[in-house]
Structure formats: structure tokens, C-alpha cells
Design an enzyme around this catalytic site. Structure first.
Site, PDB file in Angstrom:
ATOM      1  N   HIS A  41       0.975  -1.231   0.065  1.00  0.00           N
ATOM      2  CA  HIS A  41      -0.161  -0.195  -0.026  1.00  0.00           C
ATOM      3  C   HIS A  41       1.077   1.323   0.019  1.00  0.00           C
ATOM      4  O   HIS A  41       1.728   1.202  -0.835  1.00  0.00           O
ATOM      5  CB  HIS A  41      -1.001  -0.109   1.267  1.00  0.00           C
ATOM      6  CG  HIS A  41      -2.096   0.968   1.254  1.00  0.00           C
ATOM      7  ND1 HIS A  41      -2.353   1.767   0.318  1.00  0.00           N
ATOM      8  CD2 HIS A  41      -2.895   1.325   2.333  1.00  0.00           C
ATOM      9  CE1 HIS A  41      -3.360   2.405   0.409  1.00  0.00           C
ATOM     10  NE2 HIS A  41      -3.734   2.408   1.775  1.00  0.00           N
TER      11      HIS A  41
ATOM     12  N   HIS B 160      -2.409  -2.426  -9.565  1.00  0.00           N
ATOM     13  CA  HIS B 160      -3.319  -1.746  -9.041  1.00  0.00           C
ATOM     14  C   HIS B 160      -4.616  -2.674  -8.822  1.00  0.00           C
ATOM     15  O   HIS B 160      -5.090  -3.172  -9.708  1.00  0.00           O
ATOM     16  CB  HIS B 160      -3.569  -0.411  -9.132  1.00  0.00           C
ATOM     17  CG  HIS B 160      -4.030   0.665  -8.470  1.00  0.00           C
ATOM     18  ND1 HIS B 160      -5.336   0.743  -7.765  1.00  0.00           N
ATOM     19  CD2 HIS B 160      -3.693   1.315  -7.353  1.00  0.00           C
ATOM     20  CE1 HIS B 160      -5.832   1.590  -6.974  1.00  0.00           C
ATOM     21  NE2 HIS B 160      -4.506   2.135  -6.694  1.00  0.00           N
TER      22      HIS B 160
ATOM     23  N   ASP C 172       3.123   5.303  -6.791  1.00  0.00           N
ATOM     24  CA  ASP C 172       4.287   5.041  -6.153  1.00  0.00           C
ATOM     25  C   ASP C 172       5.437   4.962  -6.954  1.00  0.00           C
ATOM     26  O   ASP C 172       6.688   5.123  -6.558  1.00  0.00           O
ATOM     27  CB  ASP C 172       3.966   3.914  -5.125  1.00  0.00           C
ATOM     28  CG  ASP C 172       3.247   3.940  -4.136  1.00  0.00           C
ATOM     29  OD1 ASP C 172       2.061   3.456  -4.222  1.00  0.00           O
ATOM     30  OD2 ASP C 172       3.332   4.913  -3.307  1.00  0.00           O
TER      31      ASP C 172
HETATM   32  C1  SDX Z   1      -1.366   1.890  -3.266  1.00  0.00           C
HETATM   33  O1  SDX Z   1      -5.758   0.891  -3.110  1.00  0.00           O
HETATM   34  C2  SDX Z   1      -5.515   2.080  -3.641  1.00  0.00           C
HETATM   35  O2  SDX Z   1      -6.418   2.775  -4.115  1.00  0.00           O
HETATM   36  C3  SDX Z   1      -4.156   2.029  -2.899  1.00  0.00           C
HETATM   37  C4  SDX Z   1      -3.502   3.235  -3.564  1.00  0.00           C
HETATM   38  C5  SDX Z   1      -4.108   4.522  -2.920  1.00  0.00           C
HETATM   39  O3  SDX Z   1      -3.899   5.658  -3.270  1.00  0.00           O
HETATM   40  O4  SDX Z   1      -4.335   4.410  -1.705  1.00  0.00           O
HETATM   41  O5  SDX Z   1      -3.579   3.527  -4.823  1.00  0.00           O
HETATM   42  C6  SDX Z   1      -1.943   3.270  -3.037  1.00  0.00           C
HETATM   43  O6  SDX Z   1      -1.129   1.159  -2.453  1.00  0.00           O
HETATM   44  C7  SDX Z   1      -0.874   1.672  -4.800  1.00  0.00           C
HETATM   45  C8  SDX Z   1      -0.306   0.285  -4.928  1.00  0.00           C
HETATM   46  C9  SDX Z   1       1.161   0.301  -4.262  1.00  0.00           C
HETATM   47  N1  SDX Z   1       1.532  -1.163  -4.051  1.00  0.00           N
HETATM   48  C10 SDX Z   1       2.604  -1.533  -5.015  1.00  0.00           C
HETATM   49  O7  SDX Z   1       3.093  -0.877  -5.798  1.00  0.00           O
HETATM   50  C11 SDX Z   1       3.036  -2.886  -4.329  1.00  0.00           C
HETATM   51  C12 SDX Z   1       3.123  -3.681  -5.816  1.00  0.00           C
HETATM   52  N2  SDX Z   1       1.958  -4.194  -6.280  1.00  0.00           N
HETATM   53  C13 SDX Z   1       1.168  -5.420  -5.740  1.00  0.00           C
HETATM   54  O8  SDX Z   1       1.594  -5.811  -4.426  1.00  0.00           O
HETATM   55  C14 SDX Z   1      -0.193  -5.580  -6.561  1.00  0.00           C
HETATM   56  O9  SDX Z   1      -0.318  -4.977  -7.632  1.00  0.00           O
HETATM   57  C15 SDX Z   1      -1.315  -4.524  -5.585  1.00  0.00           C
HETATM   58  C16 SDX Z   1      -1.114  -4.842  -3.948  1.00  0.00           C
HETATM   59  C17 SDX Z   1      -1.210  -2.972  -5.816  1.00  0.00           C
HETATM   60  C18 SDX Z   1      -2.659  -5.278  -6.065  1.00  0.00           C
HETATM   61  O10 SDX Z   1      -2.965  -6.206  -5.560  1.00  0.00           O
HETATM   62  P1  SDX Z   1      -4.107  -7.387  -5.881  1.00  0.00           P
HETATM   63  O11 SDX Z   1      -5.211  -6.119  -6.650  1.00  0.00           O
HETATM   64  O12 SDX Z   1      -4.673  -8.059  -4.938  1.00  0.00           O
HETATM   65  O13 SDX Z   1      -3.584  -7.882  -7.208  1.00  0.00           O
HETATM   66  P2  SDX Z   1      -2.832  -9.523  -7.204  1.00  0.00           P
HETATM   67  O14 SDX Z   1      -1.904  -9.350  -6.076  1.00  0.00           O
HETATM   68  O15 SDX Z   1      -4.197 -10.455  -7.062  1.00  0.00           O
HETATM   69  O16 SDX Z   1      -2.178  -9.532  -8.595  1.00  0.00           O
HETATM   70  C19 SDX Z   1      -2.913 -10.164  -9.619  1.00  0.00           C
HETATM   71  C20 SDX Z   1      -1.912 -10.668 -10.565  1.00  0.00           C
HETATM   72  C21 SDX Z   1      -1.243 -11.936  -9.690  1.00  0.00           C
HETATM   73  O17 SDX Z   1      -0.676 -12.814 -10.614  1.00  0.00           O
HETATM   74  P3  SDX Z   1      -1.641 -14.350 -10.895  1.00  0.00           P
HETATM   75  O18 SDX Z   1      -1.702 -14.868  -9.445  1.00  0.00           O
HETATM   76  O19 SDX Z   1      -2.916 -13.604 -11.520  1.00  0.00           O
HETATM   77  O20 SDX Z   1      -0.697 -15.012 -11.877  1.00  0.00           O
HETATM   78  O21 SDX Z   1      -0.893  -9.741 -10.888  1.00  0.00           O
HETATM   79  C22 SDX Z   1       0.428 -10.117 -10.370  1.00  0.00           C
HETATM   80  C23 SDX Z   1      -0.040 -11.070  -9.247  1.00  0.00           C
HETATM   81  O22 SDX Z   1       1.150 -12.038  -8.738  1.00  0.00           O
HETATM   82  N3  SDX Z   1       0.961  -8.821  -9.936  1.00  0.00           N
HETATM   83  C24 SDX Z   1       2.312  -8.874  -9.932  1.00  0.00           C
HETATM   84  C25 SDX Z   1       2.388  -7.389  -9.283  1.00  0.00           C
HETATM   85  N4  SDX Z   1       1.193  -6.948  -8.770  1.00  0.00           N
HETATM   86  C26 SDX Z   1       0.403  -7.825  -8.962  1.00  0.00           C
HETATM   87  N5  SDX Z   1       3.321  -9.648 -10.308  1.00  0.00           N
HETATM   88  C27 SDX Z   1       4.558  -8.778 -10.383  1.00  0.00           C
HETATM   89  N6  SDX Z   1       4.731  -7.602  -9.893  1.00  0.00           N
HETATM   90  C28 SDX Z   1       3.700  -6.731  -9.156  1.00  0.00           C
HETATM   91  N7  SDX Z   1       3.940  -5.595  -8.803  1.00  0.00           N
END
Ligand code: SDX
Length: 423
Positions: free
Chosen positions: A260, A301, A359
Site C-alpha cells: 500500500h 493496482h 508510487d
Molecule cells: C497504493 O487501493 C488503493 O487505492 C491504493 C493506493 C491509494 O492511493 O490508496 O492507490 C496506493 O497502495 C498503490 C499500490 C502500491 N503497491 C505496490 O506498488 C506494490 C506492488 N503491487 C502489488 O503488490 C499489487 O499489484 C497490488 C497490491 C497493488 C494489487 O494487488 P491485487 O489487486 O490483490 O492483485 P494481485 O496481487 O491479485 O495480482 C494479480 C496478478 C497476480 O498474478 P497471478 O496470480 O494472476 O498470476 O498480478 C500479479 C500477481 O502475482 N501481480 C504482480 C504485481 N502486482 C500484481 N506481479 C509482479 N509484480 C507486481 N507488482
């Protein structure tokens, strides 16, 4: 026109009401399901609306973000953080007089109680500033608990002013305590962002308009984002009628996670670890490897599946800061651009609609501004404060119930206790 929804359970059909959104997706009111002896199941709330709200609208497919109907791009370019804070809390842009009165109230409340400042003495100088900020915000409840009636709209507005006014001072105190430095008092003659920067770095550098404007824009971009994890945490905590400062401190804790708000710090640590553009492919491969827990920080996201409009503004702002600071050899920016290029062309990221989020570029911008990495999430906290307290106020302004989700129980059937000597 609301869609008709009917659910049939073991041959018995039940009509469920749909509620129509003013923008975006309508919802099905599943409250009646309890009478049918069933719950909905949606870990992570992928398709669950926890409340209704009028504050922020996100269209993830089209990269749209609006605060009270105003596009983020216009607010970032034409407004300032305090005006945006007023808009989020009150629902309308302030008149000139309303704005001046609000700014005056912020200035009047930005000092932190002298005795209370001793809270920082309980922390080692190496403590992460987010731990100090979360504790200090919770601690503010000790100053305002008796005098705050959360059912009174004026008390809620005063609480918002106190939090928005004091979070920069607390953030700067956490930074300076961490560096073993004495505190710099708020300067009522400075703008909100310039005052924050001056309280952090005023004894070591001149706070230029460029830096202050860039910081204010970063605050605006982070000000709210509908029901994200930390805002939902604030709503859930606040639904117990706890002290608002305590509810907000719960939001601070939730924001800290690298999934997050902690992602901006994690992005910079990741880019630093990659170290050179020649190693980007190696890290992209790690991110795609299911057996490797590594994820590309700053990518992906829950809502945005096209692009994060804030990232677009942040990238432009990053370039403006680097140009105005005369920085043209920021190696981390080169690594970031290479990372983005590869990810945008790679099927794994395209298929999963993983794009740079806010971010991704905020970390590079903050580094270019000379902000220490450990302060990145603190700055996110500062920016998000108006959003958190506006959602708390919105919830408290109308009838609500304590948030208490149900569960799918998969545990043991009933069994009898066995004396320890007979096990
Ligand atoms: C913020 O919610 C908000 O609005 C948040 C925010 C705000 O202003 O409040 O926008 C701020 O938190 C932005 C996000 C910051 N976090 C990161 O940058 C961390 C990296 N991102 C991931 O952890 C992830 O993308 C999330 C947490 C942001 C979203 O997670 P989800 O929606 O639960 O998606 P998921 O983890 O289920 O991913 C779907 C697929 C998965 O692969 P499969 O199981 O389908 O094969 O995408 C992959 C994930 O493994 N994946 C990634 C990835 N993000 C998702 N693979 C590699 N690198 C990544 N960053």
C-alpha cells in the site's frame, strides 16, 4: 434504471435490490441474504462495496480520478493541498473568504503541544518515522479526547483542522528526532508545503518555490483514493465510535505496508537494488517467477487496469523537478524508465494489466527533492490525511452500523476438552 437481480437458493428465489451509482458501477444490496441463511464471500473485497460515498470517484478502466467531481489533473495543476483538503471535507470548493478562514485555522493549530512533544523521546534515533508518526497521531487523542463530541459536526470539523494542521509538524518532528536534531517550530509565514519542508530541513537548505510546489502537488495527488485499505481501516475503526485520532492512527498503520503506501519507499529500495539498467531484465524475470516472492514495486493496482492518472501527473512533475533542480543524470530514473518500457511490452504485465502506479514515480521525485527514503511513506501519510478524516466525517454524518464482517468457518467440529494428563 436499476438492474433486476434475483437469486435462487435450493429452488427458492429472492429478489435483491440494486442501488444505482451516480458514476460507475451499480451495486446489489445483499443484506437480505442473511434471511436466506447465507453470506457472500469475497476475500480482499474484490467486488464488494463497503459503503456509499460522495467523496472520490475512480474509473480504473479509463484512468479517471475525481475528488468531489473535479479531475485530479485539474486540481494538481490549478489548486493547492489545503484547498483540496477543504473540498474533500466539505464537498465544495471554498469561496475566497472560506479559504482564508480555513488556512488561518490551520495556521492557528499547527503547533504541537510542548509537553506532548516528549513522546518522541521514547523512540531510538534509528526508529522508522512511520512508527513515531502512528504513535504520535494516536497520542493526540490524549489531548482532545474529553473535548471531542464525534456526533457534533463542528467538533468533527475542528478535529479535521487539528489533524491536517499538526500532521506536518509531527512528521517533521519524527524526521528530526530520527536524525538526533532539535525541532524547528512551524512558521506561519510559509505555505503548508514550504512550512513542512522548512520544519524538516530549514537548518540545512533553502526551501525553494520549486520544492514547495512539487511537495504540495504530491500532497494533492495522495489526498484521497476512495475505499483503499487504509481508508477502509479508518472507517472500520471509526465505526466503533472510537476517538477519531485513534481511528486515523489505525489508517497510518495500514498505509505503512509495502503493498500500500509503503510502496514508494519499496520502489526506491528496489531501483537501488537493481542498480543498473543492464539488470532490469533479471528483475522483471524475478517478478514473473511464481516461485519468487519478488514483485515489481510501484506496479499494479486493484482498481486501475489501464493507467494510474496520478502516475502520469507524478511522472510529469518528476521531470519538472529534475529539470528545475538541474538533475539530468538521475540513474534511478533511467532504471525506472527501462523497467517501465520492458514491463509495458511484456505479456505477463499486459495480460494482468499491471501498470506503474503513483508510487512508481513518487519515490524518484522525492529522492530528487532530497527527501530521505524513510520519509516517503510519512509524506504519503501527510497527503492522505484530508481523505481519511473526510471519510470518517462522511460516515459519522449519517446513520451507520459498526463494521463487523462474517466469515466462512472451516475449522473443527465441536469436540470435548481432554485433561492435559490424558492427551
Ligand atoms: C497504493 O487501493 C488503493 O487505492 C491504493 C493506493 C491509494 O492511493 O490508496 O492507490 C496506493 O497502495 C498503490 C499500490 C502500491 N503497491 C505496490 O506498488 C506494490 C506492488 N503491487 C502489488 O503488490 C499489487 O499489484 C497490488 C497490491 C497493488 C494489487 O494487488 P491485487 O489487486 O490483490 O492483485 P494481485 O496481487 O491479485 O495480482 C494479480 C496478478 C497476480 O498474478 P497471478 O496470480 O494472476 O498470476 O498480478 C500479479 C500477481 O502475482 N501481480 C504482480 C504485481 N502486482 C500484481 N506481479 C509482479 N509484480 C507486481 N507488482
Amino acid at each position: 434504471m436499476p438492474q433486476k437481480v434475483q437469486i435462487t437458493i435450493d429452488g427458492k428465489s429472492t429478489d435483491l435490490e440494486t442501488l444505482v451509482a451516480s458514476e460507475g458501477t451499480n451495486v446489489i444490496d445483499v443484506g437480505k441474504l442473511l434471511n436466506e441463511g447465507m453470506y457472500t464471500y469475497d476475500p480482499g473485497f474484490m467486488s464488494t462495496a463497503s459503503c456509499d460515498s460522495r467523496i472520490t470517484y475512480i474509473d480504473g478502466a479509463n484512468g479517471i480520478l475525481m475528488y468531489r467531481g473535479y479531475p485530479i489533473e485539474q486540481l494538481a495543476e490549478q489548486s493547492n493541498h489545503l484547498e483540496v483538503a477543504y473540498l474533500l471535507f466539505n464537498g465544495e470548493l471554498p469561496s475566497k473568504q472560506q479559504y482564508e478562514d480555513f488556512v488561518a485555522a490551520i495556521i492557528d493549530n499547527q503547533a504541537v503541544d510542548k509537553k506532548f512533544q516528549q513522546i518522541f523521546n521514547g523512540f531510538t534515533t534509528g526508529a522508522h518515522p512511520m512508527s513515531m508518526v502512528g504513535a504520535a497521531v494516536a497520542g493526540l487523542a490524549s489531548l482532545y479526547h474529553e473535548g471531542t463530541d464525534i456526533a457534533n459536526a463542528d467538533d468533527r470539523a475542528l478535529t479535521a483542522v487539528r489533524l491536517i494542521a499538526q500532521i506536518p509538524t509531527i512528521a517533521a518532528m519524527a524526521y528530526r528526532h530520527g536524525k538526533g536534531k532539535s525541532f524547528i517550530e512551524p512558521d506561519p509565514g510559509l505555505s503548508y508545503a514550504a512550512n513542512f519542508l522548512n520544519m524538516c530541513f530549514g537548518d540545512e537548505r533553502n526551501i525553494s518555490d520549486t520544492l514547495a510546489d512539487a511537495m504540495d502537488r504530491i500532497f494533492i495527488l495522495h489526498a484521497d483514493h476512495e475505499q483503499n485499505a487504509s481508508t477502509s481501516t479508518v472507517r472500520m475503526a471509526g465505526s466503533t465510535e472510537c476517538n477519531p485520532f485513534a481511528a486515523i492512527s489505525a489508517g497510518v498503520s495500514a498505509l505503512w505496508g509495502p503493498s500500500h503506501g509503503g510502496a514508494n519507499e519499496a520502489v526506491l529500495n528496489m531501483l537501488t537494488e537493481i542498480g543498473d539498467e543492464s539488470r532490469v531484465e533479471e528483475y522483471v524475470a524475478k517478478a514473473k517467477d511464481k516461485d519468487d516472492p519478488f514483485k515489481l514495486m510501484g506496479f499494479g493496482h486493484r482498481v486501475y487496469k489501464n493507467f494510474d492518472p496520478r502516475a502520469t501527473v507524478m511522472e510529469e512533475s518528476c521531470g519538472r523537478v529534475l529539470d528545475e533542480l538541474g538533475i539530468d543524470d538521475e540513474p534511478l530514473l533511467g532504471i525506472a524508465k527501462q523497467l517501465e518500457k520492458i514491463a509495458r511490452e511484456d505479456e505477463y504485465f499486459i495480460e494482468r494489466k499491471l501498470y506503474p502506479n503513483i508510487d512508481f514515480y513518487s519515490g524518484i521525485t522525492l529522492k530528487a527533492m532530497g527527501i530521505p527514503t524513510e520519509m516517503f511513506t510519512v509524506i504519503f501519510t501527510l497527503g492522505r490525511m484530508p481523505g481519511w478524516i473526510s471519510h470518517w466525517h462522511e460516515m459519522m454524518s449519517a446513520p451507520y452500523r459498526i463494521a463487523r464482517p462474517r466469515q466462512l468457518y472451516l475449522g473443527e467440529h465441536q469436540r470435548d476438552y481432554i485433561d492435559i494428563n490424558k492427551r
